[in-house]
Design a protein around this motif. Structure first.
Motif, PDB file in Angstrom:
ATOM      1  N   GLN A  89      11.725   7.336 -13.247  1.00  0.00           N
ATOM      2  CA  GLN A  89      11.044   6.998 -12.174  1.00  0.00           C
ATOM      3  C   GLN A  89       9.624   7.378 -11.799  1.00  0.00           C
ATOM      4  OE1 GLN A  89      12.389   4.251 -10.568  1.00  0.00           O
ATOM      5  NE2 GLN A  89      13.754   4.652 -12.402  1.00  0.00           N
ATOM      6  N   ARG A  92       7.461   5.658 -14.325  1.00  0.00           N
ATOM      7  CA  ARG A  92       7.219   4.318 -13.868  1.00  0.00           C
ATOM      8  C   ARG A  92       6.058   4.433 -12.667  1.00  0.00           C
ATOM      9  NH1 ARG A  92      10.948   1.905 -11.502  1.00  0.00           N
ATOM     10  NH2 ARG A  92       9.817   0.040 -11.615  1.00  0.00           N
ATOM     11  N   GLN A  93       6.317   5.356 -11.869  1.00  0.00           N
ATOM     12  CA  GLN A  93       5.344   5.586 -10.818  1.00  0.00           C
ATOM     13  C   GLN A  93       3.986   5.872 -11.417  1.00  0.00           C
ATOM     14  OE1 GLN A  93       5.609   8.851  -8.373  1.00  0.00           O
ATOM     15  NE2 GLN A  93       5.488   7.644  -6.272  1.00  0.00           N
ATOM     16  N   GLN A  94       3.710   6.773 -12.088  1.00  0.00           N
ATOM     17  CA  GLN A  94       2.313   6.899 -12.586  1.00  0.00           C
ATOM     18  C   GLN A  94       1.777   5.817 -13.548  1.00  0.00           C
ATOM     19  OE1 GLN A  94       2.893  10.657 -14.872  1.00  0.00           O
ATOM     20  NE2 GLN A  94       2.709  11.710 -12.848  1.00  0.00           N
ATOM     21  N   GLU A  95       2.703   5.295 -14.176  1.00  0.00           N
ATOM     22  CA  GLU A  95       2.157   4.016 -14.950  1.00  0.00           C
ATOM     23  C   GLU A  95       1.678   2.766 -13.903  1.00  0.00           C
ATOM     24  OE1 GLU A  95       5.616   2.932 -17.135  1.00  0.00           O
ATOM     25  OE2 GLU A  95       5.370   4.565 -18.768  1.00  0.00           O
ATOM     26  N   CYS A  96       2.311   2.787 -12.844  1.00  0.00           N
ATOM     27  CA  CYS A  96       2.205   1.621 -11.963  1.00  0.00           C
ATOM     28  C   CYS A  96       0.934   1.974 -10.923  1.00  0.00           C
ATOM     29  CB  CYS A  96       3.334   1.522 -10.572  1.00  0.00           C
ATOM     30  SG  CYS A  96       4.566   0.531 -11.276  1.00  0.00           S
ATOM     31  N   ALA A  97       0.591   3.317 -11.027  1.00  0.00           N
ATOM     32  CA  ALA A  97      -0.680   3.929 -10.146  1.00  0.00           C
ATOM     33  C   ALA A  97      -1.896   3.654 -11.092  1.00  0.00           C
ATOM     34  CB  ALA A  97      -0.427   5.145  -9.866  1.00  0.00           C
ATOM     35  N   LYS A  99      -2.339   1.274 -13.151  1.00  0.00           N
ATOM     36  CA  LYS A  99      -2.407  -0.137 -13.158  1.00  0.00           C
ATOM     37  C   LYS A  99      -2.926  -0.669 -11.943  1.00  0.00           C
ATOM     38  CE  LYS A  99       0.899  -0.955 -17.102  1.00  0.00           C
ATOM     39  NZ  LYS A  99       2.169  -1.701 -17.482  1.00  0.00           N
ATOM     40  N   GLU A 101      -0.608  -0.946  -9.637  1.00  0.00           N
ATOM     41  CA  GLU A 101       0.351  -1.772  -9.079  1.00  0.00           C
ATOM     42  C   GLU A 101       1.290  -1.244  -8.152  1.00  0.00           C
ATOM     43  OE1 GLU A 101       2.566  -2.918 -12.470  1.00  0.00           O
ATOM     44  OE2 GLU A 101       0.862  -4.227 -13.048  1.00  0.00           O
ATOM     45  N   ALA A 102       1.863  -1.719  -7.160  1.00  0.00           N
ATOM     46  CA  ALA A 102       3.110  -1.109  -6.234  1.00  0.00           C
ATOM     47  C   ALA A 102       4.080  -0.695  -7.083  1.00  0.00           C
ATOM     48  CB  ALA A 102       3.283  -2.070  -5.151  1.00  0.00           C
ATOM     49  N   PHE A 103       4.627   0.207  -6.719  1.00  0.00           N
ATOM     50  CA  PHE A 103       5.889   1.107  -7.384  1.00  0.00           C
ATOM     51  C   PHE A 103       6.859   0.887  -6.593  1.00  0.00           C
ATOM     52  CE2 PHE A 103       8.755   4.801  -7.649  1.00  0.00           C
ATOM     53  CZ  PHE A 103       9.173   4.665  -8.737  1.00  0.00           C
ATOM     54  N   GLU A 105      11.132   1.744  -6.853  1.00  0.00           N
ATOM     55  CA  GLU A 105      11.994   2.489  -7.622  1.00  0.00           C
ATOM     56  C   GLU A 105      13.321   1.534  -7.872  1.00  0.00           C
ATOM     57  OE1 GLU A 105      14.683   6.235  -6.625  1.00  0.00           O
ATOM     58  OE2 GLU A 105      12.782   6.615  -6.502  1.00  0.00           O
TER      59      GLU A 105
END
Length: 134
Positions: A89, A92-97, A99, A101-103, A105
């Motif tokens: 998670q 994923r949170q860092q990847e969304c940030a 881009k 994009e909203a994360f 979970e």
């Protein structure tokens, strides 16, 4: 006797698992690379604990020690499972940030981790508390 040879094993495994779990829960900040290293280390300890808990002799004393070792392995597995899920998670949170994009979970499948374990790991990984853990 066989009992004398294995009677200390459950105590030692319980102590190791308890100490390692407490040390993990005291980690204040865990980077993605740090989380991956911790997962690798805990997986190794988990395999050792499981191996020590496997009983091939069939003796009652060895069976009792094996059952206790299996319990220690199970508790360590709970922590390891929670860490693996939460580290994913975090990535994923860092990847969304990155881009913009909203994360959101992903839901966790399987048995939930003990509250104190999940709460401490979430804090170390920089994840928001789960509903009901705050």
């Amino acid at each position: 006797s066989a009992y004398a040879e294995v009677q200390w094993l459950p105590s030692i495994l319980d102590g190791i698992v308890e100490t390692v779990t407490q040390k993990v829960l005291n980690i204040r900040q865990l980077t993605p690379n740090g989380a991956q290293q911790l997962i690798a280390d805990l997986e190794y300890l988990h395999k050792v604990t499981e191996a020590l808990g496997s009983d091939s002799s069939g003796s009652p004393s060895a069976s009792a020690a094996g059952a206790a070792a299996a319990g220690a392995a199970w508790r360590l597995g709970e922590t390891l499972g929670a860490l693996g899920f939460l580290a994913a998670q975090q990535r994923r949170q860092q990847e969304c940030a990155a881009k913009g994009e909203a994360f959101i979970e992903a839901p966790r499948e399987g048995t939930p981790a003990p509250r104190r374990v999940e709460k401490a790991l979430r804090a170390a990984l920089g994840l928001a508390p789960a509903v009901g853990l705050a």
